[in-house]
Design an enzyme around this catalytic site. Structure first.
Site: not given
Ligand code: GLA
Length: 735
Positions: A477, A547
């Site tokens: 990420d 997300d």
């Molecule tokens: C990002 C990702 C999410 C999750 C969060 C965790 O926003 O896109 O899917 O993993 O971080 O902090």
């Protein structure tokens, strides 16, 4: 051969199966863009350079050079000498003056395609791709520019990239090095781009190209949620099946510009490259700089053909992962299930229930390390928090494996929290401008990956964990964009290299990862889908799309993404309702069918959802496996779009051999006083019978395409249907 050179007319001709690209040379050696479009049989078109028309070339009748430079369709325009349109190359010499002029020197043609050092790049065998290099020089600067064109015939793709070498004696400063340019006559073009925001990535936008410059761009250090390194110019009225399309997509995961400029002479200049904002590269004598690759697609059969060219190209020539065409374990991710509030017991409870319902992998998301119980600490301290994960990570993985699931884990290796042991020890490892308060975003800073010791540390943190236990999957990420650009290590005259050095470092780290762990399934991610680009696909076969897991919001996000990228690359999960991002409640079946147009997985607390929803999971997992090969390898067709103000959305995937097709239909809002709908299907063999699975209905392929298929009995909001058409073995059933 797909690449030819006509010595007499000084013309290069590049042919894919359905397109031709022509480059011409003037007597002085200016490289001109002659033609890009439908395939033509033999050499021709040199007259399109119009060097006999006013404004004449300067050597013929001494007309003013600037009039020529500002009109001529340049293949790779340079700045500072009189072409006032957007340049692709700006070079400043040691005296501080900016100007460059490229003239043809030589060329080579070869089968195959060389890689680009340190950068992701498409690849292919000697049968699949041929490469032309045109070497130009600026004699005053001692600079060589190698323009590289690779022709992928079967996919109708031409890739371009550029190598700039300093063969002179003084230091040069590259202030702009774009990767591709197309100078074309005005066709009343419209431009298609992708725009968005967090949780709303890659919505399709279409507008008319007007006079002046229109662009999408990023200088966030990644492509970002907001704009996308893609630009298509289309003739008016272009649809999925009709119209001309000139598309460019950038194989790069950092700052970019994609721009169309309509000029005083009604020409259009389309460019793509690394954004010149906060970019400057010091090029000492003997050094070279490589500009990333741009992928060019021309289609005379509308947007659908463009989409399928990109899909085939990325599948065949960009994604390297062994998982490309493999069944990927159906995962359950605990992010939306628990956020930071989890421990071994909770995870194991989820794992047990997941196993009982056919799910194949548990992914532990953010919150397992340091003292990270919310998003304000511990990035950089990649040691398992044994207060949550009692007995350590090895023990957890062992137990999850014992239950019968694979194990996956989340990292955010590029970051450092101000509240971390790492920051307390190495505050200078964060990107920052000395003496100025650093800007936090999600309570974190970005690591200065341009420093070897920093990227070694970050890489080793990930690798150490992966070496310690059988981990099948990593979600990599990146949750903030870059600001306060400053590196404690770079010399003042190289600080503007930081953005690009950061991206090169990211690539180096991911290359190390996939080399050391060749069987790892890697999914890239950036606060949802802010770094969804072809560069990342070189390292990971899938990228978290957004997300936003709401099935209805996903329609637009996935439509825009699938316009370019194969659906097998789009991370998509079934989540709980009311949806955490938009508060909407949709049927569980709809959520599953929408996620099927992506990687397919779950992101919910399976121990807490209703038993009716849970009961659908085994069937959905079976559905994924049933259609996985078709979805990964088939041809994607966009049938209708909710984006076009339709109350429904529809897409389909047809097997390349025409043996089957899966149609997904989603009714967004139920309509009053309506009849059944006719949808026209694509990609089927016209003279072949297809049975609609689960029924006795048999249709001919041409009937489904022309008369269409009746969608009946869909009532209510957010309803979806899957229609699976399978070729009848005995093809005599209809007359
Ligand atoms: C990002 C990702 C999410 C999750 C969060 C965790 O926003 O896109 O899917 O993993 O971080 O902090």
């Amino acid at each position: 051969m797909r690449i030819h050179y006509d010595e007499k007319n000084r013309l290069f001709k590049l042919d894919t199966d359905h397109t031709t690209y022509l480059i011409g040379l003037t007597p002085e050696g200016y490289l001109g863009h002659v033609y890009y479009g439908r395939r033509i049989g033999n050499f021709g078109g040199a007259y399109r350079l119009r060097i006999e028309e006013a404004p004449f070339t300067p050597s013929v009748n001494q007309r003013e050079k600037s009039a020529f430079l500002d009109y001529f369709p340049m293949e790779y325009p340079t700045g500072g000498i009189g072409d006032y349109r957007e340049s692709c190359l700006n070079v400043r010499n040691e005296q501080g003056c900016m100007g460059a002029e490229l003239l043809y020197l030589s060329h080579t043609m070869e089968k195959g395609k060389p890689g680009l050092p340190g950068l992701p790049a498409s690849f292919g065998s000697e049968e699949e791709v041929e490469t032309l290099r045109i070497i130009c020089e600026d004699r005053v600067l001692g600079l060589k520019a190698e323009l590289m064109y690779s022709v992928f015939a079967a996919e109708d793709v031409i890739t371009r990239s550029v190598k700039i070498s300093n063969e002179g004696k003084e230091n040069l400063r590259l202030e702009k090095v774009y990767s591709a340019c197309l100078d074309m006559d005005n066709e009343d073009f419209e431009m298609i781009t992708l725009h968005g925001a967090w949780a709303r990535e890659r919505h399709i936008q279409r507008r008319k190209v007007g006079y002046g410059k229109q662009m999408v761009s990023s200088f966030k250090g990644e492509p970002g949620h907001q704009e996308h390194p893609f630009l298509a110019l289309v003739t008016p009225d272009t649809t999925q099946e009709h119209g001309e399309v000139y598309a460019m997509n950038f194989v790069y995961s950092g700052n970019f510009i994609a721009q169309a400029e309509l000029t005083q002479f009604h020409q259009v200049r389309m460019v793509m490259g690394i954004h010149s904002e906060e970019f400057c590269w010091k090029l000492s004598p003997g050094e070279s700089f490589y500009a990333p690759e741009a992928v060019l697609v021309y289609s005379s059969e509308g947007l659908g053909k463009m989409t399928r060219s990109f899909h085939d190209f990325y599948r065949n020539h960009m994604i390297r992962s062994p998982y490309k065409y493999k069944s990927r374990p159906v995962l359950i991710n605990n992010w939306e299930a628990t956020y930071f509030d989890f421990d071994t017991e909770k995870l194991l409870a989820i794992a047990r229930e997941a196993k009982a319902n056919g799910i194949e992998m548990l992914v532990m998301d953010d919150g397992w390390f340091g003292k990270r119980n919310k998003d304000d600490s511990s990035l950089g301290d990649w040691e398992v928090n044994e207060e949550k994960i009692t007995g350590g990570l090895g023990e957890l993985v062992r137990k999850v494996n014992e239950i019968g699931l694979k194990f996956g884990i989340w990292f955010e290796p590029e970051m450092i929290s101000p509240d971390s042991n790492l920051y307390r020890k190495h505050p200078d490892w964060a990107i920052q401008i000395g003496g100025r308060e650093n800007t936090q975003s999600r309570a974190q800073y970005v690591l200065d990956l341009s420093r070897c010791e920093v990227r070694d540390y970050a890489y080793e943190c990930v690798a150490k964990i992966l070496r310690s236990a059988p981990i099948a999957y990593v979600k990599w990420d990146m949750n903030r964009q870059l600001s306060n650009l400053g590196s404690a290590r770079l010399a003042p005259d190289q600080q503007q290299e930081l953005f690009h050095r950061y991206v090169l470092a990211l690539y180096e780290m991911q290359e190390r990862l996939v080399t050391e762990f060749p069987d790892l399934l890697l999914e890239n991610c950036s606060g949802g889908g802010a770094r969804f680009d072809p560069g990342m696909l070189y390292y990971s076969p899938q990228i978290w799309c957004s997300d936003d897991t709401d099935a209805i919001e996903r329609l637009r996000i996935q439509e825009g993404t699938a316009m370019i990228y194969p659906i097998s690359t789009m991370g998509a999960h079934v989540s709980d309702c009311p949806n955490h991002t938009v508060g909407r409640t949709t049927p569980f079946a709809t959520r599953g069918q929408v996620a099927l147009a992506g990687t397919f997985g779950y992101e919910l607390d399976i121990t807490k959802i209703s038993s009716e929803d849970r009961a659908q999971i085994p069937e959905q997992v079976a559905m994924y496996h049933k259609y996985q090969e078709l979805m990964q390898k088939g041809d994607y067709y966009r049938i209708h779009s909710w984006n076009d103000e339709k109350p429904y959305d529809c897409w389909m995937v047809a097997a390349k051999d025409g043996s089957e097709a899966l149609v997904t239909y989603v009714q967004v809002l139920g309509q009053p006083n309506e009849r059944s709908r006719i949808i026209s299907l694509k990609g089927l063999l016209p003279d072949t019978d297809y049975r609609l699975e689960g029924t006795k209905e048999v249709y001919r392929g041409d009937e489904l395409e022309n008369c269409g298929f009746l969608v009946r009995d869909v009532r209510g909001d957010f309803q979806s249907r899957l229609y699976h058409f399978v070729k009848e073995e005995n093809n005599n059933l209809t007359i």
